[in-house]
Design a protein around this motif. Sequence first.
Motif, mmCIF file in Angstrom:
data_model
loop_
_atom_site.group_PDB
_atom_site.id
_atom_site.type_symbol
_atom_site.label_atom_id
_atom_site.label_comp_id
_atom_site.label_asym_id
_atom_site.label_seq_id
_atom_site.Cartn_x
_atom_site.Cartn_y
_atom_site.Cartn_z
ATOM 1 N N VAL A 165 57.301 46.153 43.184
ATOM 2 C CA VAL A 165 58.803 44.942 42.610
ATOM 3 C C VAL A 165 58.907 44.735 44.624
ATOM 4 C CG1 VAL A 165 60.992 45.235 42.374
ATOM 5 C CG2 VAL A 165 59.396 46.474 41.036
ATOM 6 N N TYR A 166 58.542 45.453 45.203
ATOM 7 C CA TYR A 166 59.130 45.587 46.492
ATOM 8 C C TYR A 166 58.302 43.777 47.434
ATOM 9 C CZ TYR A 166 59.195 44.847 51.879
ATOM 10 O OH TYR A 166 59.083 44.999 52.967
ATOM 11 N N LEU A 167 56.502 43.765 46.810
ATOM 12 C CA LEU A 167 55.604 42.678 47.127
ATOM 13 C C LEU A 167 56.787 41.189 46.704
ATOM 14 C CD1 LEU A 167 52.341 44.093 47.185
ATOM 15 C CD2 LEU A 167 53.286 43.089 48.767
ATOM 16 N N ASN A 168 57.359 41.957 45.485
ATOM 17 C CA ASN A 168 57.378 40.473 44.661
ATOM 18 C C ASN A 168 59.511 39.837 45.056
ATOM 19 O OD1 ASN A 168 55.772 39.513 42.763
ATOM 20 N ND2 ASN A 168 55.098 41.551 42.885
ATOM 21 N N ILE A 169 59.488 40.762 45.763
ATOM 22 C CA ILE A 169 60.911 40.364 45.805
ATOM 23 C C ILE A 169 61.363 39.863 47.637
ATOM 24 C CG2 ILE A 169 61.448 40.934 44.019
ATOM 25 C CD1 ILE A 169 63.340 43.418 45.294
ATOM 26 N N ALA A 170 60.046 40.805 48.328
ATOM 27 C CA ALA A 170 60.389 40.596 49.770
ATOM 28 C C ALA A 170 60.374 39.056 50.297
ATOM 29 C CB ALA A 170 59.766 41.182 50.380
ATOM 30 N N GLU A 171 61.367 38.505 51.665
ATOM 31 C CA GLU A 171 61.849 37.756 51.604
ATOM 32 C C GLU A 171 60.446 37.689 53.243
ATOM 33 O OE1 GLU A 171 64.713 34.407 53.911
ATOM 34 O OE2 GLU A 171 65.394 36.731 53.814
ATOM 35 N N PHE A 172 59.690 36.577 52.832
ATOM 36 C CA PHE A 172 58.751 35.935 54.350
ATOM 37 C C PHE A 172 58.827 34.922 54.564
ATOM 38 C CE2 PHE A 172 56.600 39.132 50.544
ATOM 39 C CZ PHE A 172 55.757 39.797 52.406
ATOM 40 N N ILE A 176 60.869 51.899 51.573
ATOM 41 C CA ILE A 176 60.779 50.479 50.393
ATOM 42 C C ILE A 176 61.305 51.292 49.490
ATOM 43 C CG2 ILE A 176 59.169 50.153 49.481
ATOM 44 C CD1 ILE A 176 56.724 49.726 51.481
ATOM 45 N N SER A 177 62.073 52.272 49.041
ATOM 46 C CA SER A 177 62.388 52.753 47.719
ATOM 47 C C SER A 177 63.918 52.227 48.047
ATOM 48 C CB SER A 177 62.080 54.057 47.846
ATOM 49 O OG SER A 177 61.230 53.933 47.443
ATOM 50 N N GLN A 178 64.434 52.507 48.873
ATOM 51 C CA GLN A 178 65.607 51.768 49.376
ATOM 52 C C GLN A 178 66.231 50.931 49.404
ATOM 53 O OE1 GLN A 178 66.324 55.184 53.161
ATOM 54 N NE2 GLN A 178 68.203 54.826 52.320
ATOM 55 N N GLN A 179 65.035 49.846 50.091
ATOM 56 C CA GLN A 179 65.526 48.581 49.818
ATOM 57 C C GLN A 179 65.364 48.083 48.947
ATOM 58 O OE1 GLN A 179 63.500 46.674 53.619
ATOM 59 N NE2 GLN A 179 62.033 48.731 53.710
ATOM 60 N N VAL A 180 64.119 48.373 48.108
ATOM 61 C CA VAL A 180 63.930 47.641 46.627
ATOM 62 C C VAL A 180 65.796 48.009 45.909
ATOM 63 C CG1 VAL A 180 62.995 48.043 44.254
ATOM 64 C CG2 VAL A 180 61.803 47.674 45.863
ATOM 65 N N VAL A 181 65.755 48.909 46.072
ATOM 66 C CA VAL A 181 67.606 49.713 45.444
ATOM 67 C C VAL A 181 68.472 48.485 45.888
ATOM 68 C CG1 VAL A 181 69.137 51.356 45.038
ATOM 69 C CG2 VAL A 181 67.041 51.513 44.689
ATOM 70 N N LYS A 182 68.584 48.350 46.528
ATOM 71 C CA LYS A 182 69.677 47.470 47.527
ATOM 72 C C LYS A 182 69.105 46.020 47.227
ATOM 73 C CE LYS A 182 68.747 45.832 51.856
ATOM 74 N NZ LYS A 182 68.176 45.874 53.262
ATOM 75 N N ASN A 183 67.705 45.181 47.398
ATOM 76 C CA ASN A 183 67.301 43.512 47.018
ATOM 77 C C ASN A 183 67.075 43.194 45.457
ATOM 78 O OD1 ASN A 183 66.756 42.695 49.037
ATOM 79 N ND2 ASN A 183 65.421 44.115 49.539
ATOM 80 N N VAL A 184 67.645 44.568 44.522
ATOM 81 C CA VAL A 184 67.202 44.567 43.278
ATOM 82 C C VAL A 184 69.352 44.678 42.184
ATOM 83 C CG1 VAL A 184 65.920 45.613 41.246
ATOM 84 C CG2 VAL A 184 65.215 45.164 42.918
ATOM 85 N N TYR A 185 69.303 45.483 43.041
ATOM 86 C CA TYR A 185 70.622 46.059 42.234
ATOM 87 C C TYR A 185 72.122 45.911 43.343
ATOM 88 C CZ TYR A 185 67.986 48.582 39.550
ATOM 89 O OH TYR A 185 66.465 49.142 38.698
ATOM 90 N N LEU A 186 71.857 45.597 44.250
ATOM 91 C CA LEU A 186 72.501 45.247 45.211
ATOM 92 C C LEU A 186 72.915 44.316 45.955
ATOM 93 C CD1 LEU A 186 73.045 49.244 46.265
ATOM 94 C CD2 LEU A 186 73.763 48.173 44.176
ATOM 95 N N TRP A 187 73.446 44.965 47.353
ATOM 96 C CA TRP A 187 74.045 43.596 48.172
ATOM 97 C C TRP A 187 73.361 43.550 49.498
ATOM 98 C CZ3 TRP A 187 77.282 46.136 45.527
ATOM 99 C CH2 TRP A 187 77.859 46.395 46.630
ATOM 100 N N GLN A 188 73.215 42.093 50.477
ATOM 101 C CA GLN A 188 72.668 42.104 51.862
ATOM 102 C C GLN A 188 73.374 43.728 52.791
ATOM 103 O OE1 GLN A 188 69.586 42.833 52.703
ATOM 104 N NE2 GLN A 188 68.820 41.761 50.796
ATOM 105 N N GLU A 189 75.334 42.711 52.442
ATOM 106 C CA GLU A 189 76.039 43.046 53.458
ATOM 107 C C GLU A 189 76.020 44.568 53.523
ATOM 108 O OE1 GLU A 189 76.162 40.295 51.074
ATOM 109 O OE2 GLU A 189 76.164 38.789 52.350
#
Length: 243
Positions: free
Chosen positions: A163-170, A122-135
Amino acid sequence: MAGKKQKSTGKTREKPQVRRFRPGRWLMRWTLRLGVIMGALVIGAVVLFSVVNPPTTHTIWAERQRLGAVEHQWVDLDAVAPVMARAVVAAEDANFCRHWGFDMDAIRAAIASGAERGGSTISQQVVKNVYLWQERSYIRKALEAVLTPAVETLWSKRRIVEVYLNIAEFGEGVFGIDAAARHYFGVAPADLSAQQAALLAAVLPSPKTRSASNPSNAVSRRARAIRDGAATIRADGRAACFE
């Protein structure tokens, strides 16, 4: 007295030394300076979002451009049913409270099985979504490897889950637990039941092709497993760090 020569003092004036330009040393010095500046900016961004809610992410921005609008409203973790946090941790990162950002056992298992999704925490996913990009790219993975320990150090585990719960795509254009609870079940996130929370967590691996309100047999089976897992991590203490 005229005609007399002044005595020489024996001293000669020294010529000023001209500093020789060394390209290698100059490049090293400026590389070091830029590294310090970039490091300060990164730490500043990590500290900032430990207390300030990220206004958007690259994925939310991109989907808003594509769709014209998205459903997204920030909500504090205190206003989310505790079972929802347990459900996403059970589904995505059951050892969340026991690692420092990387679950090495999960990574090794993912590599061994050839899993497409990998062993991202979950920590890695938060970093990817908040600071980086998906590709996927080596650059993104390298930045993720640097930023994840920083987030784990400067954020609380509870903040990471929030943060994870607020930015995750559902779902398509549905971001964050507030929008998801209202979109699929017509309730506030504080009123989610254990079953609804499990169904929402079950769509996370593929939110554009799965539905929490009209689940397929596969999603229903996964939701049952997540519901059991959420109860398990609560009982054995693996939810203690964010509750």
